[in-house]
Design a protein around this motif. Sequence first.
Motif, mmCIF file in Angstrom:
data_model
loop_
_atom_site.group_PDB
_atom_site.id
_atom_site.type_symbol
_atom_site.label_atom_id
_atom_site.label_comp_id
_atom_site.label_asym_id
_atom_site.label_seq_id
_atom_site.Cartn_x
_atom_site.Cartn_y
_atom_site.Cartn_z
ATOM 1 N N THR A 143 -9.076 21.135 -13.944
ATOM 2 C CA THR A 143 -7.836 21.434 -13.238
ATOM 3 C C THR A 143 -7.689 20.542 -12.004
ATOM 4 N N ARG A 144 -6.526 20.611 -11.447
ATOM 5 C CA ARG A 144 -6.211 19.761 -10.313
ATOM 6 C C ARG A 144 -6.489 20.505 -9.017
ATOM 7 N N VAL A 145 -7.192 19.845 -8.135
ATOM 8 C CA VAL A 145 -7.458 20.443 -6.829
ATOM 9 C C VAL A 145 -6.336 20.030 -5.890
ATOM 10 N N LEU A 146 -5.793 21.000 -5.189
ATOM 11 C CA LEU A 146 -4.617 20.752 -4.365
ATOM 12 C C LEU A 146 -4.977 20.347 -2.943
ATOM 13 N N PRO A 198 -9.399 15.205 1.733
ATOM 14 C CA PRO A 198 -10.752 15.328 1.161
ATOM 15 C C PRO A 198 -10.781 15.400 -0.369
ATOM 16 N N ILE A 199 -9.651 15.629 -1.012
ATOM 17 C CA ILE A 199 -9.705 15.861 -2.461
ATOM 18 C C ILE A 199 -8.884 14.840 -3.244
ATOM 19 N N LEU A 200 -8.673 13.674 -2.669
ATOM 20 C CA LEU A 200 -7.769 12.753 -3.344
ATOM 21 C C LEU A 200 -8.414 11.988 -4.498
ATOM 22 N N TRP A 201 -8.205 12.543 -5.667
ATOM 23 C CA TRP A 201 -8.559 11.841 -6.889
ATOM 24 C C TRP A 201 -7.586 12.321 -7.964
ATOM 25 N N GLY A 202 -7.573 11.689 -9.119
ATOM 26 C CA GLY A 202 -6.750 12.134 -10.250
ATOM 27 C C GLY A 202 -5.273 12.282 -9.905
ATOM 28 N N ASP A 203 -4.682 13.352 -10.422
ATOM 29 C CA ASP A 203 -3.248 13.544 -10.238
ATOM 30 C C ASP A 203 -2.878 13.835 -8.787
ATOM 31 N N LEU A 256 -4.132 12.381 -6.238
ATOM 32 C CA LEU A 256 -4.018 11.068 -5.607
ATOM 33 C C LEU A 256 -2.704 10.390 -6.008
ATOM 34 N N ARG A 257 -2.373 10.488 -7.290
ATOM 35 C CA ARG A 257 -1.123 9.884 -7.757
ATOM 36 C C ARG A 257 0.068 10.489 -7.015
ATOM 37 N N GLU A 258 0.015 11.797 -6.877
ATOM 38 C CA GLU A 258 1.141 12.456 -6.224
ATOM 39 C C GLU A 258 1.203 12.108 -4.738
ATOM 40 N N ALA A 259 0.053 12.001 -4.109
ATOM 41 C CA ALA A 259 0.021 11.638 -2.688
ATOM 42 C C ALA A 259 0.593 10.229 -2.502
ATOM 43 N N GLU A 260 0.238 9.333 -3.405
ATOM 44 C CA GLU A 260 0.772 7.972 -3.338
ATOM 45 C C GLU A 260 2.289 7.986 -3.485
ATOM 46 N N PHE A 261 2.743 8.826 -4.379
ATOM 47 C CA PHE A 261 4.180 8.930 -4.609
ATOM 48 C C PHE A 261 4.881 9.456 -3.353
ATOM 49 N N THR A 262 4.298 10.473 -2.750
ATOM 50 C CA THR A 262 4.861 11.027 -1.514
ATOM 51 C C THR A 262 4.900 9.962 -0.423
ATOM 52 N N TYR A 263 3.794 9.223 -0.328
ATOM 53 C CA TYR A 263 3.707 8.170 0.673
ATOM 54 C C TYR A 263 4.833 7.157 0.466
#
Lengths: 400, 545
Positions: free
Chosen positions: B302-305, B510-515, B517-524
């Motif tokens: 699962t995805r860690v938020l 602290p948890i940026l990997w997988g989806d 990370l992708r979403e954080a990049e998108f937000t950025y």
Amino acid sequence: MIDLENISFDHCIKCTVCTIYCPVARVTHHFPGPKQCGPDTERLRIKNPELLDDSLRYCTNCKRCEIACPSNVKIADIIQSSKWKYFKKKFRIRDYFLSHTDLIGNTAVKYSGIMNFFTALSPVKFFLDQVLLIPSKRIFPKYARGTFRKWFKKFARKKQSAFGTHVVYFHGCFVNYNEHGLGKDLVSVMNAMNIGVTIPRERCCGVPLIANGYIEKARKNARFNINALRKTIEDPGTRIVTTSSSCAFALKYEYANLLEMDNSSIFNNLNYITRYIYDQFQAGNVPPMKPVTIRAAYHSPCHLERMGGVIYTIDVLRRVPGLDLQILHSECCGIAGTYGFKKEYYDVSQKVGSALFKRIEKARPDFVITDCETCKWQIEMSTPYKVLHPVSILARAFEK
Amino acid sequence: MKRIDTEAIVIGGGATGCGILRDLALRGIKAVLIEKNDIASGTTGRNHGLLHSGARYAVNDLESAQECIAENRILKKIARHCIEDTGGLFVTLPDDDPGYHRKLMEHCKYAGIPCEELSVGKALKIEPNLNPNALSALRVPDGTIDPFRLAAANILDAQEHGAKVHTHTFVTAIIQEGGTATGVHCHDTRTREDFEIFGRIIINASGVWGQRICALAGIELRMFPSKGAMVIIDYRLNSVVVNRCRIPSDGDIIVPGDTVSLIGTTSKRIEYSQIEELNVDDGEIEVLLADGEKLIPNLSRTRVLRAYSGVRPLIDVSGDVDGRTISRGIVLIDHAARDGVEGLVTIAGGKLMTYRLMAQMAVDLACKKLDVSRKCSTHREPLPGSELTMLPSKHIKYFTGIPQSVVGSTLYRHGERVRQILSLSKHNYALICECEMVCEGEVEYAIRNLNVKDLVDLRRRTRIGMGPCQGELCSYRAAGLFTRLKVATSDESNGMLIDFLEERWKGMKPILWGDGLREAEFTYWIYQGLFGLGDVAMRGEEGDK
């Protein structure tokens, strides 16, 4: 409670491109779009099924959202399965009739003259509109006399043994009950390419059943079809083809993803017809063709797009001499199988299709070509043009 | 300088402070609450939201266990809309001492906690994602509680009974006259205004920050902060609270909280000087995920938020500097008796679960000092929103026309108050936050009624930005609403937006990997690339450059 095997919703990063490409969200505010109805609210439904929105019903299952999604989220599948997982099942005689195509078809072809006469009468249409909620403006496809299977048995089957190679043809309900012409064209095209045709036993592929929530019945049909088709491909090179893009899509993808059936035994042998013809052409099996002199506009159906099959249709059509082909910008026609037959969605359905209709008008073709039978109904009803199947075009070119 | 006169001053807007304010207000005592940040922004808002049945403490700390079960029963009555009565399981895994199961059952019996033995098959039926190799299971009346909602509801009720609240306001000094604390000197960090509040009693309910408040009054009170880290999973993996049946340790509880699940928690002693820098390190996350996976094996897929941590305010009452005798129980200190400073009371220790009891204890003492005879009624009076049991199906019908997901979610967050929030005007139910179904009407209600000063405050009242996108789509819409409702200028809204995104970013880092990370990049990309938010010059900043 959640089944963690199916968590594609978790990969959504909210880029919202699915909603941009959704033909329904564009025309009605009643549908907040695939992102909202799919991955967003799936999280809420896991928490509490009461958070299910009625707006889900507006989804046509065209799957354009899934093509658009860069994260491989099975958006339309999430919406479809939520519909039947959480909505209370209400029996509606209309939905039953619309979805049980083989049951109704079998009866209708026996009395097709009367059926076609009556369904076109305005008092009957008024009754259908008021009581069954089937919009009176909708023109019904005509039923044929007898079934395609009977014709095949009587006139075509014997000749097929003369050919060395065979394809297994999954003809679908439309060919069987409504449009024998397409089935006959398929046989003549295959024969012209020196390929014989066999037709195994089959039941409705299940697309209308899935759309109307008859999931158990759809599974039953799927099981039957998988078994019947598997037996035909004991010789491993045998190909199974369909002339309906939605049947092909169901057999290949909806069975596995939505109905959770194991169709791996037939998956690799099964294709929509133009892919098969494309492969044959590539291998050099191109019978001589005569020019057809038709100006045609080609409309790509949603489900064929979802399978990535449009390029094969276009490639095959481009080889037909004299065919002046104009490829229309990819749009949904709006009918979405049984969706456009329901009064509550009729206006949305026509609005969705309006962009396509305008493009067709602008192209001023002699004919429209498309791979999907329901797109054909919609376009023929909403524009002045007749719609042909790619196989029928080929049949014209191959005619001696 | 502005001067406010009241009867009681409460320092700290955590669950305890909010509970105290409400208790005072219900007993007819005029009171003012000072909070340096926002309501529930400290330890209260940094736990896993577990409504303990007490079973977790039954073996080691009988007194806490008894307090928990008693408060558990009270809260289920008075705070219905803050609580989900999910039930809980204690599961023995193959690595665990099989004897603990029996021991726990016996101790629950002493403590009066209903505890039922279940077959593993039955437990798997309740919680299908549970580790199928579990050896045994117990069912206890655990549940979940939303600490933000709980604190806000206490404040709302207190304000409706005449109490006053100042958030984003620091106490800079305790005013004393002849050995008696008579008031506080404060600084409002938003308006940059200094003012004084005078009252007959000051209740220090500032948790781990209590050591500083006491120091302002010249009193030494040693706190021993212990950091606990938690990880949030994108959606609800489990429908009941899952505890590991062993002596309490790291990563052995998974709590379904609203739309997400949380894995808790670690425990690490930290220096008092570190209480403001709460970072979560890789090691803590690893432990939490690895241990969580033992309980729910699919967790690894699962995805860690996000990950976050809080500080437990453990307190030393014996003067033992080694901290060996530190209690996790409730500590009520009358500084008149202990330190000779009249008019000051400190309440500390305890748990979120016992906030009401702590409030009652503190206010009982305050009443004795103020000569007020009215008895506590917070165990009987429901919080605003919890007056009636709300059935979502009934409300969904009542608000026909508004999407069910919006009605259901608003009702879930605000209970009966939903009738003051939703209306059939399209503006009202337009969505601001798509993950958590927060509509415009709810934002407006929160800004007008729930002491919301900025976007981060708004998040605590409404869950805006707490879904998978962590504010990607909702935060700029909400920032715009602050301007439209004329509670902020556009510059202030921009500032809020930046602060909010920074705050979200901190927990995602602290948890940026997988989806994730992708979403954080998108937000950025949206905020920096599309909106150019990094180039927004804030008022006053221009000159500094």
